[in-house]
Design a protein around this motif. Structure first.
Motif, PDB file in Angstrom:
ATOM      1  N   THR A 102      46.102  53.745  50.810  1.00  0.00           N
ATOM      2  CA  THR A 102      44.677  54.020  50.979  1.00  0.00           C
ATOM      3  C   THR A 102      43.885  52.766  50.618  1.00  0.00           C
ATOM      4  OG1 THR A 102      44.410  54.833  48.710  1.00  0.00           O
ATOM      5  CG2 THR A 102      44.964  56.467  50.413  1.00  0.00           C
ATOM      6  N   GLY A 103      42.656  52.705  51.108  1.00  0.00           N
ATOM      7  CA  GLY A 103      41.785  51.580  50.816  1.00  0.00           C
ATOM      8  C   GLY A 103      40.358  52.049  50.611  1.00  0.00           C
ATOM      9  N   LYS A 104      39.635  51.367  49.729  1.00  0.00           N
ATOM     10  CA  LYS A 104      38.250  51.739  49.425  1.00  0.00           C
ATOM     11  C   LYS A 104      37.303  51.197  50.490  1.00  0.00           C
ATOM     12  CE  LYS A 104      38.927  51.879  44.415  1.00  0.00           C
ATOM     13  NZ  LYS A 104      38.543  51.298  43.095  1.00  0.00           N
ATOM     14  N   ALA A 144      39.930  44.593  46.058  1.00  0.00           N
ATOM     15  CA  ALA A 144      40.164  44.704  44.618  1.00  0.00           C
ATOM     16  C   ALA A 144      39.693  43.469  43.872  1.00  0.00           C
ATOM     17  CB  ALA A 144      41.658  44.937  44.355  1.00  0.00           C
ATOM     18  N   LEU A 145      39.735  42.292  44.529  1.00  0.00           N
ATOM     19  CA  LEU A 145      39.386  41.041  43.875  1.00  0.00           C
ATOM     20  C   LEU A 145      38.028  40.519  44.341  1.00  0.00           C
ATOM     21  CD1 LEU A 145      42.835  39.189  44.041  1.00  0.00           C
ATOM     22  CD2 LEU A 145      41.856  40.441  42.095  1.00  0.00           C
ATOM     23  N   GLY A 188      36.955  33.749  43.583  1.00  0.00           N
ATOM     24  CA  GLY A 188      37.357  32.995  42.404  1.00  0.00           C
ATOM     25  C   GLY A 188      38.446  33.644  41.582  1.00  0.00           C
ATOM     26  N   GLU A 189      38.771  34.901  41.836  1.00  0.00           N
ATOM     27  CA  GLU A 189      39.823  35.583  41.088  1.00  0.00           C
ATOM     28  C   GLU A 189      41.176  35.400  41.783  1.00  0.00           C
ATOM     29  OE1 GLU A 189      37.137  39.251  39.190  1.00  0.00           O
ATOM     30  OE2 GLU A 189      38.638  39.671  40.738  1.00  0.00           O
ATOM     31  N   GLY A 190      42.225  35.311  41.003  1.00  0.00           N
ATOM     32  CA  GLY A 190      43.569  35.259  41.550  1.00  0.00           C
ATOM     33  C   GLY A 190      43.804  34.143  42.547  1.00  0.00           C
ATOM     34  N   ASN A 191      43.333  32.942  42.256  1.00  0.00           N
ATOM     35  CA  ASN A 191      43.484  31.767  43.131  1.00  0.00           C
ATOM     36  C   ASN A 191      42.632  31.838  44.393  1.00  0.00           C
ATOM     37  OD1 ASN A 191      45.333  30.536  41.403  1.00  0.00           O
ATOM     38  ND2 ASN A 191      47.103  31.453  42.440  1.00  0.00           N
ATOM     39  N   TRP A 250      33.393  38.001  54.083  1.00  0.00           N
ATOM     40  CA  TRP A 250      34.448  37.578  53.157  1.00  0.00           C
ATOM     41  C   TRP A 250      35.240  38.792  52.661  1.00  0.00           C
ATOM     42  CZ3 TRP A 250      35.916  38.575  48.193  1.00  0.00           C
ATOM     43  CH2 TRP A 250      36.778  37.667  47.574  1.00  0.00           C
ATOM     44  N   LYS A 251      34.537  39.853  52.308  1.00  0.00           N
ATOM     45  CA  LYS A 251      35.203  41.067  51.836  1.00  0.00           C
ATOM     46  C   LYS A 251      36.128  41.646  52.896  1.00  0.00           C
ATOM     47  CE  LYS A 251      31.936  42.826  48.366  1.00  0.00           C
ATOM     48  NZ  LYS A 251      31.077  43.981  47.988  1.00  0.00           N
TER      49      LYS A 251
END
Length: 340
Positions: free
Chosen positions: A40-42, A139-140, A143-146, A186-187
């Protein structure tokens, strides 16, 4: 009485046709399992966050006409696997779509690639993912998680305008190139990569169910699907044996951070002669990244075509070879996954 007989005859014909259509794909070397939920995805299409199911279609080799092009039988498994990711500027496309025609070219559909590979011994998973029009919530954050911290470094003016053209073709309102609109795009890019990575995790966890070898999985796709493939295989360092991004843009991840990833998968890149300016301008950076990261890669060109092209189009390899794109993909997968 006559009317009743006619209806009984029609019903019998429909039942017979349904029975035959259920097995018809086996005659061509594959069987299908449709609408498999892999997670599933938000999303927040109305400003209210919810979750929706994400689905895939599974094409498995069938012994009814096994490996007819090689005059040899497909093994009982476990089989190598391919996850195919559709394109569409993160705004359109899906697991099953009508043939897309543009500038005298008929673009191969996701299911066309599945029907090409499944009879040769590959289990092919054609996936869907969250699209921009659904307002996905990844989820990110930047700038998060590379991930690249600057959204504008990914959503360049060329990327923005290419997306606007796709939206215009769909009859959607024009974006304003505001920070909010660029973050919106971007999202969508990141959500697609997260979904494809989730599909890979699902396939690995269900390797026995699908009779596949979890150490012999490749991913590929065209355009946005090519970008998603690069993001998963290179940016996320996912456990893939090979990737074949077709006309894919740059990745969402910092190149220097990615270069530290060990054992990145062998990569087959393909672009067309008159491809999108975005893809062609991103290509040198993608090649530089692969080279400096020590990735085994090859680059091929599809002459005479714009961004859309069929898998039977001629491709020219950087090693001097000339063959159809489909045959090049098959050869690449056979080397790195070893179809059995």
């Amino acid at each position: 009485m006559i009317r009743k007989s006619v209806w009984l005859s029609v019903a019998a014909f429909l039942l017979f046709s349904a029975a035959k259509s259920g097995n018809a794909d086996q005659v061509f070397g594959y069987e299908t399992e449709l609408d498999v939920v892999y997670g599933t995805g938000k999303i927040a299409p109305d400003g209210i966050q919810t979750e929706r199911e994400l689905r895939m279609d599974v094409y498995s080799p069938s012994a009814a006409n096994a490996d007819y092009t090689k005059a040899a039988s497909v093994s009982d498994g476990p089989h190598p696997a391919v996850i195919y990711v559709h394109g569409g500027a993160h705004h359109r496309g899906g697991r099953r779509i009508e043939p897309f025609r543009l500038e005298a070219a008929v673009h191969s559909r996701p299911e066309d690639y599945a029907r090409l590979l499944a009879p040769l011994g590959y289990v092919v998973f054609v996936i869907e993912y969250r699209l921009a029009t659904e307002y996905p919530e990844p989820a990110l954050a930047p700038g998060e998680g590379n991930l690249i911290a600057d959204v504008d470094a990914y959503i360049t003016p060329q990327v923005f305008e290419a997306t606007v053209r796709a939206r215009n073709a769909m009859g959607l309102p024009r974006l304003e190139n505001s920070p909010e609109d660029r973050l919106y795009l971007w999202k969508a890019g990141l959500a697609g990569a997260e979904d494809a990575n989730l599909a890979l995790e699902f396939v690995i966890e269900n390797a026995e169910r699908f009779n596949i070898d979890p150490e012999r999985i490749a991913m590929g796709g065209h355009s946005a699907g090519g970008g998603i493939t690069l993001n998963v295989g290179i940016g996320m360092d996912a456990p893939l044996a090979a990737i074949f991004p077709l006309s894919g843009p740059n990745i969402l991840f910092e190149h220097e951070a990615v270069m530290d990833h060990p054992d990145l998968p062998p990569t087959l890149l393909a672009y067309s002669q008159f491809d999108e300016h975005t893809q062609l301008s991103d290509l040198p950076g993608v090649v530089s990244l692969l080279r400096e990261a020590g990735v085994e890669y090859s680059l091929s060109w599809i002459p005479g075509f714009a961004h859309f092209y069929p898998h039977n189009a001629v491709s020219l390899g950087d090693d001097g070879t000339r063959m159809s794109l489909g045959d090049r993909i098959i050869s690449f997968l056979d080397v790195h996954l070893g179809s059995k």
